[in-house]
Structure formats: structure tokens, C-alpha cells
Design a protein around this motif. Sequence first.
Motif, PDB file in Angstrom:
ATOM      1  N   ILE A 379       3.778   6.306  35.828  1.00 37.53           N
ATOM      2  CA  ILE A 379       3.439   5.010  36.448  1.00 37.53           C
ATOM      3  C   ILE A 379       3.562   5.091  37.966  1.00 37.53           C
ATOM      4  O   ILE A 379       2.680   4.636  38.718  1.00 37.53           O
ATOM      5  N   ILE A 380       4.666   5.672  38.427  1.00 40.60           N
ATOM      6  CA  ILE A 380       4.887   5.755  39.880  1.00 40.60           C
ATOM      7  C   ILE A 380       3.861   6.683  40.536  1.00 40.60           C
ATOM      8  O   ILE A 380       3.375   6.440  41.637  1.00 40.60           O
ATOM      9  N   PHE A 381       3.520   7.794  39.821  1.00 43.42           N
ATOM     10  CA  PHE A 381       2.537   8.744  40.373  1.00 43.42           C
ATOM     11  C   PHE A 381       1.185   8.087  40.603  1.00 43.42           C
ATOM     12  O   PHE A 381       0.488   8.400  41.576  1.00 43.42           O
ATOM     13  N   SER A 382       0.772   7.174  39.662  1.00 46.14           N
ATOM     14  CA  SER A 382      -0.517   6.490  39.830  1.00 46.14           C
ATOM     15  C   SER A 382      -0.484   5.497  40.984  1.00 46.14           C
ATOM     16  O   SER A 382      -1.525   5.080  41.464  1.00 46.14           O
ATOM     17  N   GLY A 383       0.639   5.113  41.492  1.00 45.49           N
ATOM     18  CA  GLY A 383       0.742   4.167  42.602  1.00 45.49           C
ATOM     19  C   GLY A 383       0.887   4.861  43.929  1.00 45.49           C
ATOM     20  O   GLY A 383      -0.036   4.965  44.699  1.00 45.49           O
ATOM     21  N   LEU A 384       2.057   5.383  44.221  1.00 41.54           N
ATOM     22  CA  LEU A 384       2.362   5.971  45.520  1.00 41.54           C
ATOM     23  C   LEU A 384       2.829   7.398  45.339  1.00 41.54           C
ATOM     24  O   LEU A 384       3.816   7.655  44.649  1.00 41.54           O
ATOM     25  N   LEU A 385       2.129   8.364  45.914  1.00 43.38           N
ATOM     26  CA  LEU A 385       2.463   9.773  45.776  1.00 43.38           C
ATOM     27  C   LEU A 385       3.822  10.076  46.385  1.00 43.38           C
ATOM     28  O   LEU A 385       4.619  10.848  45.830  1.00 43.38           O
ATOM     29  N   TYR A 386       4.094   9.460  47.506  1.00 42.73           N
ATOM     30  CA  TYR A 386       5.362   9.718  48.182  1.00 42.73           C
ATOM     31  C   TYR A 386       6.552   9.301  47.315  1.00 42.73           C
ATOM     32  O   TYR A 386       7.518  10.054  47.122  1.00 42.73           O
ATOM     33  N   ARG A 387       6.439   8.070  46.785  1.00 45.94           N
ATOM     34  CA  ARG A 387       7.520   7.583  45.917  1.00 45.94           C
ATOM     35  C   ARG A 387       7.602   8.417  44.633  1.00 45.94           C
ATOM     36  O   ARG A 387       8.678   8.626  44.075  1.00 45.94           O
ATOM     37  N   MET A 388       6.409   8.935  44.213  1.00 46.27           N
ATOM     38  CA  MET A 388       6.400   9.773  43.022  1.00 46.27           C
ATOM     39  C   MET A 388       7.189  11.066  43.256  1.00 46.27           C
ATOM     40  O   MET A 388       7.947  11.529  42.385  1.00 46.27           O
ATOM     41  N   LEU A 390       9.621  11.550  45.435  1.00 49.00           N
ATOM     42  CA  LEU A 390      11.054  11.241  45.492  1.00 49.00           C
ATOM     43  C   LEU A 390      11.633  11.018  44.088  1.00 49.00           C
ATOM     44  O   LEU A 390      12.725  11.506  43.746  1.00 49.00           O
ATOM     45  N   LEU A 391      10.854  10.255  43.303  1.00 45.99           N
ATOM     46  CA  LEU A 391      11.325   9.970  41.943  1.00 45.99           C
ATOM     47  C   LEU A 391      11.406  11.248  41.106  1.00 45.99           C
ATOM     48  O   LEU A 391      12.310  11.431  40.284  1.00 45.99           O
ATOM     49  N   LYS A 393      12.050  14.254  42.179  1.00 43.84           N
ATOM     50  CA  LYS A 393      13.263  14.983  42.560  1.00 43.84           C
ATOM     51  C   LYS A 393      14.498  14.379  41.885  1.00 43.84           C
ATOM     52  O   LYS A 393      15.372  15.091  41.386  1.00 43.84           O
ATOM     53  N   ARG A 394      14.526  13.044  41.931  1.00 40.38           N
ATOM     54  CA  ARG A 394      15.674  12.386  41.291  1.00 40.38           C
ATOM     55  C   ARG A 394      15.711  12.663  39.782  1.00 40.38           C
ATOM     56  O   ARG A 394      16.775  12.878  39.191  1.00 40.38           O
ATOM     57  N   THR A 395      14.513  12.648  39.176  1.00 38.42           N
ATOM     58  CA  THR A 395      14.439  12.888  37.728  1.00 38.42           C
ATOM     59  C   THR A 395      14.926  14.289  37.382  1.00 38.42           C
ATOM     60  O   THR A 395      15.673  14.500  36.419  1.00 38.42           O
ATOM     61  N   ILE A 396      14.463  15.270  38.182  1.00 38.95           N
ATOM     62  CA  ILE A 396      14.878  16.652  37.920  1.00 38.95           C
ATOM     63  C   ILE A 396      16.391  16.792  38.058  1.00 38.95           C
ATOM     64  O   ILE A 396      17.062  17.456  37.251  1.00 38.95           O
ATOM     65  N   THR A 397      16.945  16.132  39.099  1.00 38.12           N
ATOM     66  CA  THR A 397      18.405  16.190  39.304  1.00 38.12           C
ATOM     67  C   THR A 397      19.151  15.588  38.116  1.00 38.12           C
ATOM     68  O   THR A 397      20.139  16.148  37.607  1.00 38.12           O
ATOM     69  N   THR A 398      18.640  14.430  37.676  1.00 34.20           N
ATOM     70  CA  THR A 398      19.291  13.761  36.538  1.00 34.20           C
ATOM     71  C   THR A 398      19.214  14.606  35.270  1.00 34.20           C
ATOM     72  O   THR A 398      20.188  14.737  34.512  1.00 34.20           O
ATOM     73  N   LEU A 399      18.013  15.194  35.041  1.00 29.40           N
ATOM     74  CA  LEU A 399      17.857  16.033  33.858  1.00 29.40           C
ATOM     75  C   LEU A 399      18.782  17.246  33.892  1.00 29.40           C
ATOM     76  O   LEU A 399      19.359  17.648  32.874  1.00 29.40           O
ATOM     77  N   ASN A 400      18.911  17.828  35.081  1.00 32.56           N
ATOM     78  CA  ASN A 400      19.812  18.980  35.201  1.00 32.56           C
ATOM     79  C   ASN A 400      21.256  18.597  34.881  1.00 32.56           C
ATOM     80  O   ASN A 400      21.989  19.331  34.191  1.00 32.56           O
ATOM     81  N   GLU A 401      21.651  17.425  35.396  1.00 35.60           N
ATOM     82  CA  GLU A 401      23.023  16.969  35.117  1.00 35.60           C
ATOM     83  C   GLU A 401      23.223  16.726  33.621  1.00 35.60           C
ATOM     84  O   GLU A 401      24.262  17.063  33.047  1.00 35.60           O
ATOM     85  N   GLN A 402      22.210  16.138  32.994  1.00 37.34           N
ATOM     86  CA  GLN A 402      22.326  15.862  31.562  1.00 37.34           C
ATOM     87  C   GLN A 402      22.315  17.148  30.736  1.00 37.34           C
ATOM     88  O   GLN A 402      23.008  17.254  29.716  1.00 37.34           O
ATOM     89  N   ASN A 403      21.511  18.125  31.184  1.00 36.93           N
ATOM     90  CA  ASN A 403      21.510  19.410  30.485  1.00 36.93           C
ATOM     91  C   ASN A 403      22.873  20.088  30.572  1.00 36.93           C
ATOM     92  O   ASN A 403      23.354  20.683  29.602  1.00 36.93           O
TER      93      ASN A 403
END
Length: 681
Positions: A379-388, A390-391, A393-403
Motif C-alpha cells: 500500500i505504501i509503495f503505491s503511494g510514496l516511494l520515499y516512505r516505502m 523507509l517503511l 527498512k523498518r520492516t526488515i529490522t523488525t523481521l530480523n528482530e523477530q527472527n
Amino acid sequence: MKGIQFEFGLSPIVTILFVLMTATSGHAQPTKYIIDSFIRLLNNHSSDDSVKVDLFASLSIATKSSDPYQSIMYLNEALRITQKIKNKDQEAGIRIMLGFAQMSVGESIKSIEHFQAILDIDKLNTSTRNMALDFIGLNYKNQGDLDKALEYAKKADKYKTDDPRNTVLCPWNYGDIYYKKNQLDSALKYARISFQKQSLVPDFVMLQFAPQISSLLGNIYIKLNQKDSALFYINSALSAASVHADDIYLSINQPVSEIECLLSLAKWFDQWGTADSLIACASRAYQIADKIHNYDYLMQSAQSLKDTYLKEKKYEQALKFNDLAISAKDSLQGLDKVKKTQALHYDYQLKEQQLVDLKNQLALKSKIRFISFVGLFSIIFSGLLYRMVLLRKRTITTLNEQNVLIESQKSQLHQTITDLHEKQTQLIHAEKMASLGELTAGIAHEIQNPLNFVNNFSEINLELISELEEETEIEHRNTKNEVDIIFLIKHNSKKINHHGKRAETIVRSMLEHSQSRPGVKVETNINALAEEYLKLSYHAIRAKEKEFNANLITDLDPSIPLLSIIPSDIGRVLINIFNNAFYSMNEKEKKSGNVYHPTLKIKSSLKDHQISLIIRDNGQGIPEKIRSKIFQPFFTTKSTGNGTGLGLSLSYDIITKAHQGVVTVDSVEGEYSEFSILLPA
């Protein structure tokens, strides 16, 4: 137990199987083919639904006899599925089966928890509520909590159905509870109602319960001292127990019913009949109990025979059945050990299954989180590439922590499983070493002597047989030499037999010493117990040594209160000390001749809230240098062939560990030995 209705949520075939399971009490043995068939059906059915619940329930019934704890595990898996699919009717049915199964293996607390959970289910039908209350009361009755049993019997009465079995079994249950509470008037009232209402129930059903109802009436009339009525109902119970003995279904519980009736008849003969009749009944009960390996009834039958032979002053027979009663008790305790081991295995398997479920839940949660994050990312990617970016990066960080978290939890789960395996291994090892450690030190020394004799006399016999063969080949045979050789072979064979039995006695004694001795304490007259075992021991040695006579002096304080002890264990202590005393005095008499008069004195007294029991003999005494060793396993002062060295060691454990008492010895070599036992009042 009251009749079970087909109303608790399981399929009719499963319900019928469960009814058969409760009726047969674990006697039916399904073939391996049936069990394997249910397992194949389960493996081919992947969905968690009502069908799978029925399959687990059927598999539990099929394995109930061969492995009750595995059967309980299948039921727990079925319960998990019913809670997952929120099927309350099936949950009630599975909990009834679980409650009955755990009651059958002695886990009353868990059984009560399941039946209590059934009562908490909304819109529960009347027959199921009645059954749950009935089973809770039965659990309390089995535990000996008769007040609670009566309370739940009355609660169950409020939900009584029109089933005609209730009109018979409800008053029988009341009568049984009041009989055990010794409220005989109430017991008789309800037992009579139960007996009179039997005609309302089909014969096929009543044949299972008729012996119990008549036997209860017989026992009540015995306590009420009504001779003829007691005999009538006991005979009625025996007749009912014998009906349709050739019918497989109806004869499943027939041996147990017949034993109970025979023991009731033995009570009647004890009060009004002859000793021979009592012995015949108790002996028959013992034979049946031995055939079906029921150690509880073996112990009751042997105890009845021991008491009767004591009254008849047949001390050798009394001693024999005293030993058999102790042996049955030890076997019963051995079965308890097996149950505990199976319970440990079952708990471990349950925890392992819970760990697997937890791992699956974590994996599912991880997948859900991942899908959520991917959707948000799109959803974010279809709107703003910049925010996508950033999001992302945050997602990858969160996934790494959860892994990292998942890997940590996975590692913890593996460590937990490893710890459980190690603890199970340690428990099994500790159980084996507890017995092995006590026996190993003395085995080599004690068993070597009789084995040496057996080997030596065997070699001599071989040489003698060779000589005999040579004699038979001589043309002019010397008959006298042949007779002499045959006499020596017979003599040596008797020696081999004697020392072989000696080795057998040592091994049996070591096995007895290695067993634990938990028992039930009862209020006991210590003076009467001491006199009883003194007579047993004295007559036993008189049977072996015809010329031996001793002066027995008893100074027993009549003011001593009843003691809470294990009578059979304290009896074992007394008979060990008495036997040692008589042996010592007999040996001294052989050396001293007519100038010596064997005397054994036993004295009891109450002082400072302790019971003192002193046993003194004027035998050979115990040398001071070995006095500190006499309570060690395998240490004996007797000559070779006359002792295993385990009697005083067993006695020391019984007094100090099982009864928190003290046992000491005082002696002067050549003059006397004095054993002092202190027990808390």
C-alpha cells in the motif's frame, strides 16, 4: 456406578465402546489389528473435527487395557480438538471418559477436575450432570472421604433420570457409604430398598450388580449379629456371582465378585461357624485371587488365614500365611511403582506435545505478521516511494528482530526437551541404583560359600560316579564297594541340595531387603502384637529343635495407649529379634548342658511420651568389637548356613525410617543381649 446414557456428544459406536470399557474394567484385550486400524485412520484424517475426536476416543478405548496412560494421552488430544472447534457436547463426553480413565489409575484429583469442568458447561443435559456428580462422589468414596461421597450422592439424586437402574444403584450406593461410616441402621434401610427393586431392572444388567447388593446386606447383618439373615444374603451373593459364568461378557467381573462373597462368608464363619469352614472359604478366595493376580485380595485372604491359624494355635501355618500376606503387600507396592513410572512417561509425552503445539503457534503468528507487513508495504509503495523505502527498512529490522526472537525461543524449546530427557534418564537410573547400591556390597561374599560347597560336592560326585563305572566293568564286582560309593553319592547330593537352598534363601532375602516398605499405619495394641510374635517365634524354633525349652517372661504395661504403626512391619522387627535370641540361647545350651536355663524377658513401658520395648535374653551375647556392625546389611554372628545378615538391617530401617523411632543394643559377651526399641506415643 449408575447406567450411562447415550447422550454426551460422541457417536453411538464410541459411546457403546465406552460403556463396554466401563463394564469390563480393563479385562477386554483388543487385538493389535484393531489398534493399528484406528492409527491408520487417524494418519489419513488431517482435519481437526468431530470425526477426528471420535477416532482419538476409539483409539483410547482400544488401548485402555494394554497401556492406560497412553489411552489418557489420546483422550487429552481429543479434548484439545473439542475445545478448538468449540463443541461443548463432545467436550463433555471426552471429559467423562477422561475422568473415568484417571479414576481407574488412581488419579482421583485429576478425575474430579474433569467431572467438575463438565458441571460448568452451559445447557448440560440432566443425565450427564447426574453422571458427573455420581463419579465425583465415587472418587471421594475411593479416597475414604465418606462425608464428601455422601454429599455428592445427594446432589446427584436431584438430577436422577427415569432409568430403572437408578432405583437400584442409588440406594445401594447410599447403603455402601453408610456401611463404611458404620451407620448400620441407615445402611440396612437403603440396602434393603436396593435388593427389593432388583426386579425392575433387566436381568442382563442386574447380573453385574446383584452379588454386590446381596454381599452388602450380608456384611451389614454380620455387624448386626443376625446370624441367619447374614448367611441368607451371603449365599444369595455367591449364587448371583456364579450365574452365567460361561458367558464372556457377564463373567468378566465374576472372579472378583466371588472373592468378595467368599471373604464375607469367612467373616460369618469367624463369628458363628467352625475354623475349618472359615479356612476353606479364605483358601478358595486366596486361590482365585492368585489366579487373577489380584494382590489386594491375596493380602486380605492370607491375613484372614493367618489370624485363624493363630487362634487354632497352628503356628507354622500362621507364620506361612503371614509371610504370604507380606509378599502380596510388597507385590501391591511394586505395582504402585509401575504406575508411577507410567505416569512419569505420560507427563513427559504430554509436555512434549505441548512444546510442539507452542512451536506451531509461534510459526503461525510469524506468518501472520509477515503477511501483514507485506500488505502494508504494498500500500505504501503505491503511494510514496520515499516512505516505502523507509517503511521497508523498518520492516526488515523488525523481521530480523523477530527472527532472532524465534531462534531464541526455538533454542529454549530444544533445551527444555533435552532437560526433560536427562531428568527422565536420571529418575530411571536413580530408581535402579537405589536397590542396586544396597545389595552389591554383600552379594559376592554371601553367595560364595554355598556355591563353593555345591561345586566341591559336585566334583566329588563326578569322581565317585567314575569309580562306580569302573567297579561295574570288573569281572568279579565288589558289591560292598558299590554300595559304599552309592551311599556317598546320595550323601553328597543331599549336601548339594542343602547348599543350593541356602543360596536361594540368600537371594530371596536380598530381594526382600531391596524393596521399599510404604504401608498404612493403624492404631495397634503393641503389647498384644509383641505377645503374638513371641509365640510365633518360640513355636517355630520348637518345631526345629524338639529338645529346646525356654522360660518366657513378659512384663507388659497395660496402661500403654494404642500406637499408630504398621503392624506387619513392626511384627517383622520383633520376630527377627526373637529368632536371634532363641538361636543364641539354643547354641549356648548345647555347649553348657543342664546347668544353663534359657530365659527371654520382654518389658514394655510408657515414659516421656515414648513407648519403650526391651527384649533381653541370657544367650551368648555379642562381642563388643562387632556390636557396632550388627545393623549393617549382610553382617551376621550366626554360623554359615544359619543367617543372611539382613534381619537386623531391615529392622533398623523399619524402626528409624518408617516409624521415626530408635533401636539400640546392649550386651555382655557370654551373659546377655538386650535390644531396646523406642517409639513415639
